[in-house]
Design a protein around this motif. Sequence first.
Motif, mmCIF file in Angstrom:
data_model
loop_
_atom_site.group_PDB
_atom_site.id
_atom_site.type_symbol
_atom_site.label_atom_id
_atom_site.label_comp_id
_atom_site.label_asym_id
_atom_site.label_seq_id
_atom_site.Cartn_x
_atom_site.Cartn_y
_atom_site.Cartn_z
ATOM 1 N N GLN A 170 8.032 -15.027 19.706
ATOM 2 C CA GLN A 170 8.535 -15.789 18.562
ATOM 3 C C GLN A 170 7.935 -15.317 17.243
ATOM 4 O O GLN A 170 8.459 -15.634 16.175
ATOM 5 N N VAL A 171 6.841 -14.576 17.311
ATOM 6 C CA VAL A 171 6.226 -14.090 16.081
ATOM 7 C C VAL A 171 7.182 -13.167 15.340
ATOM 8 O O VAL A 171 7.286 -13.202 14.112
ATOM 9 N N PHE A 172 7.912 -12.336 16.075
ATOM 10 C CA PHE A 172 8.865 -11.417 15.445
ATOM 11 C C PHE A 172 10.325 -11.807 15.679
ATOM 12 O O PHE A 172 11.196 -11.369 14.945
ATOM 13 N N PHE A 173 10.600 -12.591 16.705
ATOM 14 C CA PHE A 173 11.966 -12.989 17.019
ATOM 15 C C PHE A 173 12.009 -14.497 17.239
ATOM 16 O O PHE A 173 11.443 -14.993 18.215
ATOM 17 N N SER B 159 14.662 -18.186 16.312
ATOM 18 C CA SER B 159 15.927 -18.669 15.758
ATOM 19 C C SER B 159 15.719 -19.607 14.583
ATOM 20 O O SER B 159 16.674 -20.057 13.966
ATOM 21 N N GLN B 160 14.467 -19.926 14.249
ATOM 22 C CA GLN B 160 14.186 -20.876 13.189
ATOM 23 C C GLN B 160 14.094 -20.233 11.812
ATOM 24 O O GLN B 160 14.390 -20.856 10.800
ATOM 25 N N SER B 161 13.672 -18.973 11.766
ATOM 26 C CA SER B 161 13.412 -18.336 10.479
ATOM 27 C C SER B 161 13.527 -16.828 10.617
ATOM 28 O O SER B 161 13.393 -16.280 11.717
ATOM 29 N N GLU B 162 13.785 -16.159 9.496
ATOM 30 C CA GLU B 162 13.849 -14.703 9.493
ATOM 31 C C GLU B 162 12.455 -14.081 9.543
ATOM 32 O O GLU B 162 12.318 -12.891 9.821
ATOM 33 N N ILE B 163 11.433 -14.873 9.240
ATOM 34 C CA ILE B 163 10.055 -14.381 9.236
ATOM 35 C C ILE B 163 9.147 -15.391 9.924
ATOM 36 O O ILE B 163 9.553 -16.524 10.188
ATOM 37 N N PHE B 164 7.926 -14.983 10.203
ATOM 38 C CA PHE B 164 6.915 -15.898 10.723
ATOM 39 C C PHE B 164 5.692 -15.781 9.822
ATOM 40 O O PHE B 164 5.245 -14.677 9.511
ATOM 41 N N ILE B 165 5.168 -16.918 9.401
ATOM 42 C CA ILE B 165 4.041 -16.941 8.470
ATOM 43 C C ILE B 165 2.840 -17.582 9.161
ATOM 44 O O ILE B 165 2.959 -18.640 9.778
ATOM 45 N N ALA B 166 1.692 -16.929 9.057
ATOM 46 C CA ALA B 166 0.470 -17.472 9.649
ATOM 47 C C ALA B 166 -0.702 -17.205 8.716
ATOM 48 O O ALA B 166 -0.786 -16.132 8.112
ATOM 49 N N PRO B 167 -1.610 -18.162 8.559
ATOM 50 C CA PRO B 167 -2.795 -17.934 7.715
ATOM 51 C C PRO B 167 -3.587 -16.740 8.223
ATOM 52 O O PRO B 167 -3.762 -16.571 9.429
ATOM 53 N N TYR B 168 -4.058 -15.940 7.285
ATOM 54 C CA TYR B 168 -4.849 -14.783 7.684
ATOM 55 C C TYR B 168 -6.277 -14.847 7.160
ATOM 56 O O TYR B 168 -7.231 -14.817 7.897
ATOM 57 N N PHE B 169 -6.429 -14.976 5.844
ATOM 58 C CA PHE B 169 -7.796 -15.001 5.298
ATOM 59 C C PHE B 169 -8.003 -16.068 4.231
ATOM 60 O O PHE B 169 -8.993 -16.064 3.527
ATOM 61 N N GLY B 170 -7.042 -16.991 4.102
ATOM 62 C CA GLY B 170 -7.203 -18.075 3.145
ATOM 63 C C GLY B 170 -7.440 -17.562 1.745
ATOM 64 O O GLY B 170 -6.799 -16.615 1.306
ATOM 65 N N ASN B 171 -8.354 -18.158 1.012
ATOM 66 C CA ASN B 171 -8.645 -17.733 -0.354
ATOM 67 C C ASN B 171 -9.676 -16.600 -0.415
ATOM 68 O O ASN B 171 -10.040 -16.125 -1.478
ATOM 69 N N ASN B 172 -10.149 -16.189 0.758
ATOM 70 C CA ASN B 172 -11.170 -15.152 0.820
ATOM 71 C C ASN B 172 -10.539 -13.834 1.245
ATOM 72 O O ASN B 172 -9.994 -13.726 2.336
ATOM 73 N N LYS B 173 -10.606 -12.825 0.388
ATOM 74 C CA LYS B 173 -9.975 -11.549 0.675
ATOM 75 C C LYS B 173 -10.861 -10.645 1.535
ATOM 76 O O LYS B 173 -10.486 -9.517 1.841
ATOM 77 N N TYR B 174 -12.000 -11.125 1.942
ATOM 78 C CA TYR B 174 -12.965 -10.277 2.641
ATOM 79 C C TYR B 174 -12.367 -9.698 3.928
ATOM 80 O O TYR B 174 -12.551 -8.516 4.228
ATOM 81 N N ASN B 175 -11.654 -10.532 4.701
ATOM 82 C CA ASN B 175 -11.069 -10.065 5.951
ATOM 83 C C ASN B 175 -10.095 -8.917 5.726
ATOM 84 O O ASN B 175 -10.068 -7.950 6.489
ATOM 85 N N GLN B 176 -9.289 -9.053 4.691
ATOM 86 C CA GLN B 176 -8.322 -8.007 4.397
ATOM 87 C C GLN B 176 -9.021 -6.712 4.001
ATOM 88 O O GLN B 176 -8.675 -5.624 4.467
#
Length: 281
Positions: free
Chosen positions: A104-107, A109-126
């Motif tokens: 369901q992450v890539f396929f 029927s609810q949406s064309e995309i899937f959105i999930a939190p990654y690093f919040g307001n902290n860019k350190y992870n990225q």
Amino acid sequence: MYQITNQLHKIGFSISLISSIIKRNNYQRQFNTQEFFCILLTAQDLDIVVSNRAYRISGGNAVFIGPQKDVEIDNAFGKEIYVIAFSAGFYDKSSKDSLFLNSQVFFNSQSEIFIAPYFGNNKYNQIILVERLLKFQSKDESLYISAAHNAIEGLILDAYLHVENHHVEKDERMEYVSYVNRFRILLQRDFKIAKKVSHYAEELKISVRRLTEMTEYVYGKSAKQLIIEKVKIECEKAIKFSNFTMSEIAFDLGFNDEGNFSNFVKKHTGKKPSEMREISA
């Protein structure tokens, strides 16, 4: 026409700033994901339209976009937003990988995309992820490929934490995805020796018509189209990035002779193999 990086063509993976992609394509903001899976890492807010549906993405999220999606980026130029793009062939090496890739992450029927939190307001992870990949890239290609695979897996696993447990796709859809996924695995294994749909249908113990119905449902393409695309990509990679002669490439990719190989490349790319090699030289 959206230009794909040599790295993405060669190994099936790339990581780029959206700004670089826009600049490389003469500042065009529209592109199609083609056969690639994409993950956007958004350090800042982003407006995006995918298959004519508009989305407002808050900074700190990862956005998962499947193949064959028309994408328009609105306000990303100059921002620290990265795009990870990869092919099924690059990532799909095991049954676990297949499960993730066709989930369901890539396929869904609810949406064309899937959105999930990654690093919040902290860019350190990225920053850590990007710098780590760049270090591996400069050190060794095989290590880079392994690190890239692990990075994709980590992002998908994090996204899984946000898949609603009660949300289940239609049984028919999941059955189709399962068969098509197995077809793609077989194609990765057998494309050099089998270029007919009947081979893969027999392996899956279903009819050619049934397999084509499934691939059209999941990817919007016939099984024959997917086989042609796979062979075409492998032909282009071999011509551009190997030192083999055209005769050697033809033999390696399962063509009867160099003439059949040349005709296939010309028909499906619009260029003769020799012309393609001259352009990449």
